[in-house]
Design a protein around this motif. Sequence first.
Motif, short mmCIF file in Angstrom:
data_model
loop_
_atom_site.label_atom_id
_atom_site.label_comp_id
_atom_site.label_asym_id
_atom_site.label_seq_id
_atom_site.Cartn_x
_atom_site.Cartn_y
_atom_site.Cartn_z
N GLN A 159 0.82 -1.21 0.00
CA GLN A 159 0.00 0.00 0.00
C GLN A 159 0.86 1.27 0.00
OE1 GLN A 159 -3.47 0.52 -0.26
NE2 GLN A 159 -3.20 -1.58 -0.99
N ALA A 160 1.97 1.25 0.71
CA ALA A 160 2.87 2.41 0.70
C ALA A 160 3.35 2.68 -0.72
CB ALA A 160 4.05 2.17 1.63
N LYS A 161 3.68 1.64 -1.44
CA LYS A 161 4.15 1.78 -2.82
C LYS A 161 3.05 2.32 -3.72
CE LYS A 161 6.60 -0.96 -6.34
NZ LYS A 161 5.61 -1.03 -7.42
N VAL A 162 1.83 1.85 -3.54
CA VAL A 162 0.70 2.33 -4.35
C VAL A 162 0.54 3.83 -4.22
CG1 VAL A 162 -1.83 2.36 -4.48
CG2 VAL A 162 -0.61 0.17 -4.42
N TYR A 163 0.56 4.33 -3.00
CA TYR A 163 0.32 5.77 -2.79
C TYR A 163 1.54 6.61 -3.17
CZ TYR A 163 -4.21 4.81 -0.79
OH TYR A 163 -5.52 4.42 -0.62
N ILE A 220 10.40 6.07 -0.99
CA ILE A 220 9.43 5.11 -0.46
C ILE A 220 9.13 4.04 -1.51
CG2 ILE A 220 7.02 4.80 0.25
CD1 ILE A 220 7.19 7.48 1.69
N GLN A 221 8.93 4.45 -2.75
CA GLN A 221 8.67 3.49 -3.82
C GLN A 221 9.83 2.50 -3.95
OE1 GLN A 221 8.86 4.92 -7.83
NE2 GLN A 221 7.48 3.35 -8.63
N ALA A 222 11.06 3.03 -3.93
CA ALA A 222 12.23 2.16 -4.08
C ALA A 222 12.36 1.20 -2.90
CB ALA A 222 13.49 3.01 -4.21
N GLU A 223 12.16 1.70 -1.67
CA GLU A 223 12.27 0.83 -0.50
C GLU A 223 11.22 -0.27 -0.54
OE1 GLU A 223 12.01 0.86 4.40
OE2 GLU A 223 12.37 2.76 3.34
N CYS A 224 10.00 0.10 -0.87
CA CYS A 224 8.92 -0.89 -0.89
C CYS A 224 9.13 -1.92 -1.99
CB CYS A 224 7.57 -0.20 -1.06
SG CYS A 224 7.10 0.80 0.36
N ALA A 225 9.63 -1.48 -3.13
CA ALA A 225 9.94 -2.43 -4.21
C ALA A 225 11.01 -3.41 -3.75
CB ALA A 225 10.39 -1.68 -5.45
N ALA A 226 12.04 -2.90 -3.08
CA ALA A 226 13.12 -3.77 -2.60
C ALA A 226 12.60 -4.76 -1.56
CB ALA A 226 14.24 -2.92 -2.02
N ASN A 267 14.98 -5.15 -9.32
CA ASN A 267 15.30 -4.38 -10.51
C ASN A 267 14.53 -3.07 -10.54
OD1 ASN A 267 14.46 -3.95 -13.74
ND2 ASN A 267 16.62 -4.42 -13.37
N GLU A 268 13.27 -3.12 -10.16
CA GLU A 268 12.46 -1.89 -10.09
C GLU A 268 13.03 -0.94 -9.05
OE1 GLU A 268 7.96 -0.41 -8.80
OE2 GLU A 268 8.32 -2.53 -9.24
N ALA A 269 13.42 -1.47 -7.90
CA ALA A 269 13.99 -0.63 -6.85
C ALA A 269 15.26 0.05 -7.33
CB ALA A 269 14.27 -1.47 -5.61
N SER A 270 16.11 -0.71 -8.02
CA SER A 270 17.36 -0.16 -8.52
C SER A 270 17.11 0.94 -9.55
CB SER A 270 18.18 -1.29 -9.16
OG SER A 270 19.37 -0.80 -9.74
N ASN A 271 16.18 0.71 -10.46
CA ASN A 271 15.87 1.72 -11.49
C ASN A 271 15.28 2.98 -10.88
OD1 ASN A 271 16.77 0.04 -13.54
ND2 ASN A 271 14.74 -0.80 -13.97
N THR A 272 14.40 2.82 -9.89
CA THR A 272 13.79 3.97 -9.24
C THR A 272 14.84 4.80 -8.52
OG1 THR A 272 11.68 2.81 -8.94
CG2 THR A 272 12.09 4.71 -7.52
N VAL A 314 20.53 -3.00 -2.97
CA VAL A 314 19.71 -1.82 -3.23
C VAL A 314 18.97 -1.35 -1.98
CG1 VAL A 314 17.71 -3.16 -4.04
CG2 VAL A 314 18.03 -0.79 -4.82
N LEU A 315 18.49 -2.26 -1.14
CA LEU A 315 17.77 -1.83 0.05
C LEU A 315 18.67 -1.01 0.97
CD1 LEU A 315 15.27 -1.74 1.83
CD2 LEU A 315 15.93 -3.95 2.80
N ASP A 316 19.89 -1.48 1.20
CA ASP A 316 20.82 -0.73 2.04
C ASP A 316 21.09 0.65 1.45
OD1 ASP A 316 21.04 -2.79 3.84
OD2 ASP A 316 22.87 -3.62 2.94
#
Length: 450
Positions: A234-238, A342-348, A354-359, A379-381
């Motif tokens: 949900q965090a990623k959605v918003y 937030i989007q990158a963290e939630c993707a990770a 891959n999405e997290a890295s690109n973001t 990527v998360l770190d």
Amino acid sequence: MKNTIILIFIFFLLLFGPTGCTSFLDVRSDSKLAVPTSLEDYRALMNSINNSLAVPEGEVMSVDHYLPDDEYDALFCQTDRDLYRLEDSPMIQECDGSGGWALAYGNIYRANVAIHGVEAFEKTNGISVLSADVKGQGYFNRAINLYELVQVWCAGFDPKQAESTLGLPLKVTYDFNEKTVRASLKATFDLIVDDLQKAATLLSDQQNNIYWASKVAAWAYLARVYLYMQNYEQAKVYAEKCIQSNFKLLDYHHVDGGKVFPFNVNDNSEIIYPRFLTTAYYSISTDVSRMDSLLYQNYAEGDLRKSLFFNKKDNTFLFRGDYGGGGGGAFCGPTIAEMYLIQAECAARTGKLNEASNTLQQFLSYRLDKTISVSETKVLDQVLQERRKELLWRGIRFGDVKRLNKLGAGITLKRTIRGKEYLLPPNDSRANILIPQKVIEQSGIPQNPR
């Protein structure tokens, strides 16, 4: 006449807010007090300057910055000194203005007046775009104040324990005689989420006044809240809804670093909602507080933030990256940059490396003078490192420490004053600071356990 009514109402509310004699808020009821009745009255109530001020206690304890010993010695307020050195404070002394508890519950009270007042107005006059928007402001303000309070006065959110963990007193009416009780942490977050979702439904897509919350502002706080609750989907959605809005990342390659304060509120495409830490505590003044040197060293050469955020002074570093332009309290509102993180963290965290890295790379292209590679395995770190560097001095770090420690990060906060260390270990109960003693005595609600 209407302006007189609203001014009298706000005057009495502010007068009795910090010093009155009732339970959770210390606001005194007066049956003779004139109250707002028209839609314009409620709109004016939601325009109160206090509605833009945020809870500062977490930033005092964040340890991303420090005071030289002589500046610490100059602190005139015992509450400020206690919080700064990570020790319990009964908060019996006000510093330079109301502390976060009284400030936030004053804002919540005004929000309740507006919500119920507009609902009564709509029963007689019908629903309009304006009435919906004003009511949406009420839900929005109640939610964000509760969210700021809960990060400082309550334990970090654990979905498995939230039902049995103490939350906040939840006030949804303006009845001073209503008994004050502490809800569970789950019930507290349920109300915050429900209020923000209502606000997102009611608020306009865009506002003519940047200080008037929009639908995107409600989405941004939903992203913040769901991240804190470990609800990464949900965090990623918003966060993504915000990124797809009209707010855009500010390109630091084009920011004028020759100014004393390179940023300002009115000319910044990524500010979703302006909000500012109240200046109640001298210890978080950017005029005297210094940047943690180890954190400063984490800004690599070629990171544009290294020059735009800091000024060197006597082998120490002052922060000048305030999005508020250095006037009054530090900016702490949501930005599009925060939504990318937030989007990158939630993707990770949900396995979309891959999405997290690109973001993250897309975000960093606006902050660094050269392209860098982002390892998917790390990527998360890296997202968490960038989050700390990007969101410095925004009232966010203390809540981040609490949520990350719930996930096993093992972060110990440390301050050194005249050679003596003061520590706040991971998940220590002192991270849930004491409710002001006066509130405990008047309301009978349980104090945070020690």
